[in-house]
Design a protein around this motif. Sequence first.
Motif, PDB file in Angstrom:
ATOM      1  N   UNK A   1       9.111  -6.338   6.181  1.00  0.00           N
ATOM      2  CA  UNK A   1      10.661  -6.977   6.061  1.00  0.00           C
ATOM      3  C   UNK A   1      11.634  -5.290   6.210  1.00  0.00           C
ATOM      4  N   UNK A   2      12.278  -5.331   6.417  1.00  0.00           N
ATOM      5  CA  UNK A   2      13.671  -3.905   6.561  1.00  0.00           C
ATOM      6  C   UNK A   2      14.344  -4.014   5.484  1.00  0.00           C
ATOM      7  N   UNK A   3      13.947  -2.729   4.729  1.00  0.00           N
ATOM      8  CA  UNK A   3      15.649  -3.033   3.543  1.00  0.00           C
ATOM      9  C   UNK A   3      16.249  -1.324   3.956  1.00  0.00           C
ATOM     10  N   UNK A   4      17.376  -1.559   3.607  1.00  0.00           N
ATOM     11  CA  UNK A   4      18.266  -0.215   3.390  1.00  0.00           C
ATOM     12  C   UNK A   4      19.172   0.090   2.106  1.00  0.00           C
ATOM     13  N   UNK A   5      18.652   1.037   1.851  1.00  0.00           N
ATOM     14  CA  UNK A   5      19.063   1.625   0.689  1.00  0.00           C
ATOM     15  C   UNK A   5      20.444   2.480   1.020  1.00  0.00           C
ATOM     16  N   UNK A   6      21.625   2.455  -0.063  1.00  0.00           N
ATOM     17  CA  UNK A   6      22.512   3.750  -0.240  1.00  0.00           C
ATOM     18  C   UNK A   6      22.420   3.880  -1.658  1.00  0.00           C
TER      19      UNK A   6
ATOM     20  N   UNK B   1      21.511   5.524   6.063  1.00  0.00           N
ATOM     21  CA  UNK B   1      21.321   4.546   4.861  1.00  0.00           C
ATOM     22  C   UNK B   1      20.234   5.475   4.846  1.00  0.00           C
ATOM     23  N   UNK B   2      18.971   5.564   3.920  1.00  0.00           N
ATOM     24  CA  UNK B   2      17.818   5.146   3.478  1.00  0.00           C
ATOM     25  C   UNK B   2      16.894   3.845   4.551  1.00  0.00           C
ATOM     26  N   UNK B   3      16.669   3.655   4.973  1.00  0.00           N
ATOM     27  CA  UNK B   3      15.807   2.320   5.340  1.00  0.00           C
ATOM     28  C   UNK B   3      14.056   2.409   5.267  1.00  0.00           C
ATOM     29  N   UNK B   4      13.723   0.588   4.463  1.00  0.00           N
ATOM     30  CA  UNK B   4      12.826   1.041   4.169  1.00  0.00           C
ATOM     31  C   UNK B   4      11.565   0.096   4.763  1.00  0.00           C
ATOM     32  N   UNK B   5      10.483   0.043   5.114  1.00  0.00           N
ATOM     33  CA  UNK B   5       9.514  -0.991   5.787  1.00  0.00           C
ATOM     34  C   UNK B   5       9.165  -1.204   4.667  1.00  0.00           C
ATOM     35  N   UNK B   6       8.296  -2.455   4.730  1.00  0.00           N
ATOM     36  CA  UNK B   6       7.919  -3.098   3.488  1.00  0.00           C
ATOM     37  C   UNK B   6       6.978  -4.778   4.144  1.00  0.00           C
ATOM     38  N   UNK B   7       5.565  -4.597   3.226  1.00  0.00           N
ATOM     39  CA  UNK B   7       4.385  -5.428   3.982  1.00  0.00           C
ATOM     40  C   UNK B   7       4.030  -6.256   2.603  1.00  0.00           C
ATOM     41  N   UNK B   8       3.844  -7.630   3.094  1.00  0.00           N
ATOM     42  CA  UNK B   8       3.339  -8.530   1.913  1.00  0.00           C
ATOM     43  C   UNK B   8       2.808  -8.977   2.848  1.00  0.00           C
ATOM     44  N   UNK B   9       1.423  -9.850   1.339  1.00  0.00           N
ATOM     45  CA  UNK B   9       0.177 -10.107   2.435  1.00  0.00           C
ATOM     46  C   UNK B   9       1.006 -12.327   2.229  1.00  0.00           C
TER      47      UNK B   9
END
Lengths: 114, 118
Positions: A34-39, A86-94
Motif C-alpha cells: 500500500x501507499x499512504x499519503x500524509x499531510x 506530502x509525505x508518502x509512506x510505502x507499507x506492506x502486509x502479510x
Amino acid sequence: DQQVKQNSPSLSVQEGRISILNCDYTNSMFDYFLWYKKYPAEGPTFLISISSIKDKNEDGRFTVFLNKSAKHLSLHIVPSQPGDSAVYFCAAEAGGTSYGKLTFGQGTILTVHP
Amino acid sequence: EAGVVQSPRYKIIEKKQPVAFWCNPISGHNTLYWYRQNLGQGPELLIRYENEEAVDDSQLPKDRFSAERLKGVDSTLKIQPAELGDSAVYLCASSLTWSAPAKHVEAFFGQGTRLTVV
C-alpha cells in the motif's frame, strides 16, 4: 531490521512532470502493498494498493508497479500537482490473520513546485 | 461519516508522569489498532484489537504501556511512567474485520496525538 525501506528521504519535482517514489522490501511473506499519503498534522490516508498477484495497479494519476523478483515497488504520479506535496509512506502486509499489521517504510517527502 | 477521532491532539508532560490517549473508531469497525510514529520514521504497530480482545500486542512495551478497549468500541492507550524516548505521534486506526476470501481490509487512521516528554 528494516523490512520496508524507502531510501530517498525527499524528492523535488516540477509541476506537470512525473514523480517516482521507490520502496524495497525484504520479507517474502508480504503479499499486499500500500501507499499512504500524509499531510502535516494529519494521519496517513490510503492512496493506492497492489496485491502480489499483480504487477501494476492504476488509479487516475497514480500507478503502482510491483516487481516481486526484485522485491521492489514504485509509485508513479503523472502529472504531478502542487497539492501532491506530502509525505508518502510505502507499507506492506502479510495478509491472512496478519491483516492490518502494516509494516511501513520511513517515508519520502515529495515537494511539487509550481 | 465521522472518521477515527483521537484526543488530545497534543500533549506535553514531564518524564516519569503518566499519560493517556483516547480513540474512537469509525462506527462498525470492530478492529482497532494503535501505532507509534517516531520522528522521521514510519508508523509501527503497538497493538491490535478485535472487539475487546487484544489479538496482537507483541510490539507493546508492557513494562510501561497498557491499553484497553473495554466495550469493544473506544480505546485508551496509557504510558506510566513516561520516558523521554516515548516522544512520538501515537496513531489510532480502525477497520472492518477481515474474513476470507478477502485479501485485505483497509485501515483508516486518526489524526494522531503528538506526545512530547520533557
